[in-house]
Structures are given as C-alpha cells and as structure tokens.
Design a protein around this motif. Structure first.
Motif, PDB file in Angstrom:
ATOM      1  N   SER A  40       0.846  -1.187   0.000  1.00 30.56           N
ATOM      2  CA  SER A  40       0.000   0.000   0.000  1.00 30.56           C
ATOM      3  C   SER A  40       0.883   1.239   0.000  1.00 30.56           C
ATOM      4  N   ILE A  41       0.255   2.371   0.261  1.00 25.49           N
ATOM      5  CA  ILE A  41       0.960   3.649   0.283  1.00 25.49           C
ATOM      6  C   ILE A  41       0.506   4.427   1.510  1.00 25.49           C
ATOM      7  N   VAL A  42       1.406   5.213   2.087  1.00 25.25           N
ATOM      8  CA  VAL A  42       1.104   6.047   3.250  1.00 25.25           C
ATOM      9  C   VAL A  42       1.155   7.504   2.827  1.00 25.25           C
ATOM     10  N   LYS A  43       0.090   8.254   3.174  1.00 24.74           N
ATOM     11  CA  LYS A  43       0.024   9.673   2.820  1.00 24.74           C
ATOM     12  C   LYS A  43      -0.277  10.502   4.060  1.00 24.74           C
ATOM     13  N   ASP A  44       0.018  11.800   3.976  1.00 27.50           N
ATOM     14  CA  ASP A  44      -0.312  12.690   5.081  1.00 27.50           C
ATOM     15  C   ASP A  44      -1.716  13.259   4.885  1.00 27.50           C
ATOM     16  N   GLU A  45      -2.117  14.181   5.773  1.00 26.22           N
ATOM     17  CA  GLU A  45      -3.483  14.721   5.734  1.00 26.22           C
ATOM     18  C   GLU A  45      -3.758  15.509   4.462  1.00 26.22           C
ATOM     19  N   LYS A  46      -2.704  15.993   3.808  1.00 26.67           N
ATOM     20  CA  LYS A  46      -2.875  16.757   2.573  1.00 26.67           C
ATOM     21  C   LYS A  46      -2.834  15.862   1.342  1.00 26.67           C
ATOM     22  N   GLY A  47      -2.623  14.578   1.564  1.00 24.33           N
ATOM     23  CA  GLY A  47      -2.592  13.648   0.440  1.00 24.33           C
ATOM     24  C   GLY A  47      -1.226  13.456  -0.177  1.00 24.33           C
ATOM     25  N   ASN A  48      -0.176  13.947   0.495  1.00 31.60           N
ATOM     26  CA  ASN A  48       1.179  13.793  -0.017  1.00 31.60           C
ATOM     27  C   ASN A  48       1.803  12.499   0.503  1.00 31.60           C
ATOM     28  N   PRO A  49       2.567  11.765  -0.305  1.00 32.54           N
ATOM     29  CA  PRO A  49       3.239  10.539   0.148  1.00 32.54           C
ATOM     30  C   PRO A  49       4.188  10.841   1.307  1.00 32.54           C
ATOM     31  N   VAL A  50       4.264   9.902   2.257  1.00 30.99           N
ATOM     32  CA  VAL A  50       5.127  10.054   3.421  1.00 30.99           C
ATOM     33  C   VAL A  50       6.280   9.073   3.309  1.00 30.99           C
ATOM     34  N   ALA A  51       7.504   9.590   3.210  1.00 32.03           N
ATOM     35  CA  ALA A  51       8.690   8.744   3.124  1.00 32.03           C
ATOM     36  C   ALA A  51       9.174   8.374   4.521  1.00 32.03           C
ATOM     37  N   SER A  52       9.789   7.207   4.633  1.00 35.20           N
ATOM     38  CA  SER A  52      10.418   6.724   5.876  1.00 35.20           C
ATOM     39  C   SER A  52       9.434   6.497   7.012  1.00 35.20           C
ATOM     40  N   ALA A  53       8.161   6.312   6.692  1.00 35.75           N
ATOM     41  CA  ALA A  53       7.177   5.973   7.736  1.00 35.75           C
ATOM     42  C   ALA A  53       7.397   4.535   8.172  1.00 35.75           C
ATOM     43  N   LYS A  54       7.242   4.266   9.466  1.00 36.69           N
ATOM     44  CA  LYS A  54       7.422   2.919  10.008  1.00 36.69           C
ATOM     45  C   LYS A  54       6.085   2.190  10.001  1.00 36.69           C
ATOM     46  N   VAL A  55       6.054   1.005   9.375  1.00 36.96           N
ATOM     47  CA  VAL A  55       4.848   0.190   9.283  1.00 36.96           C
ATOM     48  C   VAL A  55       5.057  -1.081  10.112  1.00 36.96           C
ATOM     49  N   ASN A  56       4.198  -1.302  11.113  1.00 37.05           N
ATOM     50  CA  ASN A  56       4.302  -2.472  11.988  1.00 37.05           C
ATOM     51  C   ASN A  56       3.105  -3.385  11.774  1.00 37.05           C
TER      52      ASN A  56
END
Length: 487
Positions: A43-59
C-alpha cells in the motif's frame, strides 16, 4: 421500567499509552488470501494533505497484540514515494500500526488473512492516511493502578507502566495516542498473585489533536446490527426484553452496580470460579442496536439480578448445584447455557456432561455424549416407579435431541425448558424444539460430570419472552441475540 440511552457511536474506544498509531479515513478491514508462500500486502502512506510520506514505520501486529509482552510480527519502511510491502503473511487477524519519523502522526488499519491455498499474489490495501496524534489523561484510581502496573491497548503497540511520578500525581498523561476507536485494554497487575493479566472492555474515542480525560470506569455494551439480525427475522423488530449480557471490569467496590447516563441502576451478578475476578452478568430491561454506556458505582442495597440463578466462569468436575435441596425452576422456566470444546475424556462415566436425575423429580433431563462420539444429546426422562429403593434406573428415556458439536471446535450450547416445552440452540441457532405430555414442575439438584464447561449460566426469563399464545418466536430471537452478545 428503566429508560436507557442508546449512543449511536460508530464503534468503541479504549485506552492508550506511550507509543503511536492513528486512524485512516479508510481504516476498514482488508480481507486477504493466503498462498502457499504466504500473502504479500502492499500500500501507500500519505499525510493529511494527500502527499506521500517517506520513511514511515509500518508495523504488522496480531489483533490481540499486547505490547508489554510481544514484538511486532513484521515491519517495513516506506520509500520516497510512500510505498511499502510486507511478504509471507500467514492466515490470521492482524493490524497495521504506522507512524511518521517524528512520531507526531500515525495511522491504524485492521486486516484479515484467510487461509486459501492459491497462486502467489500481492494484495493492495487501502492507502493509510496519517493524522495528528491524540493524548490521554487517566486517573489511576479509575482502574486501581499502582506503581509498576502496566496498561496496554489490546491489539496495538501502546503500553504504559505506572511510575513514581504518576503515583504522586494520581494520574498519568500519555501522548502520541492514535486518533482511533478501540474496544479492549489489558491490565497487568504486579500486586495480584492470582491474576497474570485482565482484559477489559472500554469505551474511549481518541480524536486527532485532542486530549481524552478518563476519571472513572465506563462500561460499554455494544449491540451490533449482526447481533440482532436474527431477531428481525423472528419477530420483525430488533428490540428485545431483559437481555442478559456479560461485562468485565476490575474493582475493589464491595457491592458494585452499573449506572446509565440517566442515573438508572442495573444490578450485577458476580461470576463464580473466575480467576481474573473481573467477570459479571447484568440484565438490560430493553435492548436494541446501539452502544450502551454505564458507570461503576457502589450500592449498599445491591442485589443480584433475579433472572440469574448461578453463573460460573468454568465448572469443576462433579460440581453439584443446589438451591434449597429441590428448587423450583423459576416457576418451571429454566435456561442453561455454556461453551464446550471436545476434550480427551474417554471413560464410560465421562459420557455425562450434566444430569438432573434425582429423587426429587418425576421428569428429568441429562446432557451426555450420544451414540456417535461427536454428538452431544439432551435426554428427557420420566420416573416410572416410586419407593424407598428409587434409583436412577427407575427413569425411562422418553426422548433425545442430539447435535454434532463435539468436533474439536468451541461451541455455545443452550437448553431452555418451560413446563413441557424444550428448546435447544447451538451457537445461537435453534436446532430442535419439543413438546412433552409430562411437564417439568421443579428441577432437582444439577450434577455436572468431569468435563469443563465455560461460562456456565443458569437463568430464567419472563413470560413475555417465552411462550405466548401465538408462537415461540420471541424466545428464538432472544437465544440468538444472547449468543451473539457472549461471543
């Protein structure tokens, strides 16, 4: 009749601690399919503005994760485009807890991996949207927390251990809470010798950037649409009367009761043989789809609910349940329910699960293994002779109702008797109904066999729920909802 306020919340919420998570607008569960090499999710992780978030930790964690005792099953980090993938996931219930590098925003998603051996595949989950973390201010007295005790949000990475500064302040403030709704917490009490941990239902909702203040125990009773869907089928409505529901909480109050938001009181029955010392039963006069909330309070005049005669977290071999030697079955209306899983007991004497064949009763019943080893049978007997030498052998088998439930899986079994009518329900589904010429006028002592029965309850119901001049539909609807609320 008491009036109870129904709160139409989308879900229920729990306690949180010092770590991080958050809720996506699309945090509905994904349903995955397992392959021979496991399933890959992406999947993909985005912030509240809809921008991709790099280096987010997924557990990746289990749905029943307790952070004080368990590590994440797998982890991943998003790339510059906010994308991630996790390989080789086996069948099970999971959650994804995601945080940005600053631990200021997070997301939380649930997912189910179903066992289905097919070709390898990658399943794309809905995108995760990070939101600002919430916080919690918790009074230690609300859950009787002491120095060294630990509280975890079940199914998350969030835990906290009580420190000296918290004891002095009488409360603990926890940041980095996910803006999410949860349903359970786990309390690990260092002072309890007999209890390793306690799982408790809660009703807390964390919203982005806000602080939730908790100063007392709030008990939720959640009635889903699914729980009352069968009631709609039987009686063309969802509202039911006098519903027995389990609640779980830890308290030192000697005579606790539940108060609703209008100040109405519900009596509690303390479940016996409960190692956690936290299980109760209560009776809600009328119940419909929604979320009911209650506060725990003391009462000098607290009495147990009249509908409940006995309740045990689990039975002990050979237990005898007696009330005044030969007790009336609540006016010939008696319900017995329990959870059962087939065990390894194999001797002839182990065939009996429950028996009421005693000197006091002309009509009796037993619950025992049938001719097939996977059958559990309710057998109805008529005493055919009387006298000083009256024994079990003087009972004649009149009828039998067998269900194939001893299959190694966990099942809920209910038998309900009113006068000359018997209803059997398995996992909330009516499997048999019978009428007899001989009626039950009283129930003698109940003797249990060597099998362990979980959540064993003896109860009664009012005539408005049981037999009416039209049909037994209300009882069928009640038994279905009763099972769903105990699951």
């Amino acid at each position: 009749m008491m009036n109870f306020k129904t709160l139409n919340f989308a879900g229920i919420f729990t306690l949180a601690t010092t770590l991080f998570t958050a809720c996506s607008d699309e945090n509905h569960a994904g349903v995955l399919t397992e392959t021979e090499s496991g399933t890959t999710i992406a999947s993909i992780v985005k912030d509240e503005k809809g921008n991709p978030v790099a280096s987010a930790k997924v557990n990746l964690i289990s749905a029943t994760h307790i952070a004080a005792r368990m590590a994440p099953i797998k982890t991943a980090t998003t790339d510059d485009a906010g994308k991630y993938s996790i390989d080789n996931i086996s069948a099970g219930e999971y959650a994804l807890q995601i945080s940005n590098t600053e631990h200021t925003q997070s997301a939380y998603q649930t997912l189910t991996v179903e066992e289905n051996k097919t070709e390898m595949q990658t399943l794309n989950l809905p995108e995760a949207k990070l939101e600002e973390n919430a916080s919690l201010e918790l009074k230690l007295s609300a859950y009787e927390l002491d120095l060294g005790d630990t509280l975890c949000i079940t199914g998350t990475l969030n835990c906290i251990a009580v420190q000296n500064k918290d004891v002095k302040a009488g409360s603990v403030t926890i940041d980095e809470i996910p803006p999410m709704e949860f349903t359970k917490i786990t309390l690990i009490k260092t002072s309890d010798e007999d209890t390793d941990s306690i799982t408790q239902d809660v009703l807390w909702d964390f919203t982005p950037g806000k602080k939730l203040e908790v100063s007392e125990i709030r008990i939720p009773v959640i009635v889903s649409q699914d729980a009352l869907s069968t009631a709609k089928y039987w009686i063309d409505k969802t509202e039911l009367d006098s519903m027995i529901v389990p609640v779980s909480f830890k308290t030192s109050i000697k005579n606790p009761v539940l108060l609703d938001d209008n100040g109405d009181t519900l009596a509690l029955y303390k479940v016996e043989n409960d190692p956690s010392n936290s299980k109760y039963l209560t009776v809600i006069p009328k119940i419909d789809v929604g979320t009911y909330t209650f506060t725990v309070a003391p009462s000098e005049s607290a009495i147990q609910p009249m509908q409940i005669h006995k309740a045990f977290s689990e039975t002990t071999p050979g237990m005898s349940i007696i009330k005044n030697e030969s007790w009336k079955a609540f006016g010939s209306i008696l319900g017995i329910s329990f959870w059962i899983t087939k065990d390894s007991l194999t001797s002839a004497k182990d065939s009996i699960y429950l028996d009421t064949r005693q000197d006091e009763s002309d009509v009796a019943f037993s619950i025992k293994v049938g001719q097939k080893p996977n059958q559990l049978c309710a057998e109805i007997y008529k005493r055919t002779s009387e006298g000083e030498d009256d024994t079990l052998n003087h009972y004649t088998l009149k009828d039998s109702s067998c269900q194939e439930v001893l299959d190694g899986e966990r099942h809920h079994y209910s038998i309900f008797i009113q006068s000359h009518h018997v209803v059997i329900a398995i996992d909330g589904r009516i499997t048999d109904t019978k009428d007899f010429s001989d009626q039950f006028q009283s129930i003698p002592p109940i003797t249990l066999g060597n099998h362990i029965l979980e959540n064993f309850v003896i109860y009664t119901l009012g005539e408005d729920i049981t037999q009416t001049s039209e049909s037994w539909n209300k009882l069928h609807a009640w038994l279905s909802a009763y099972y769903a609320l105990q699951k």
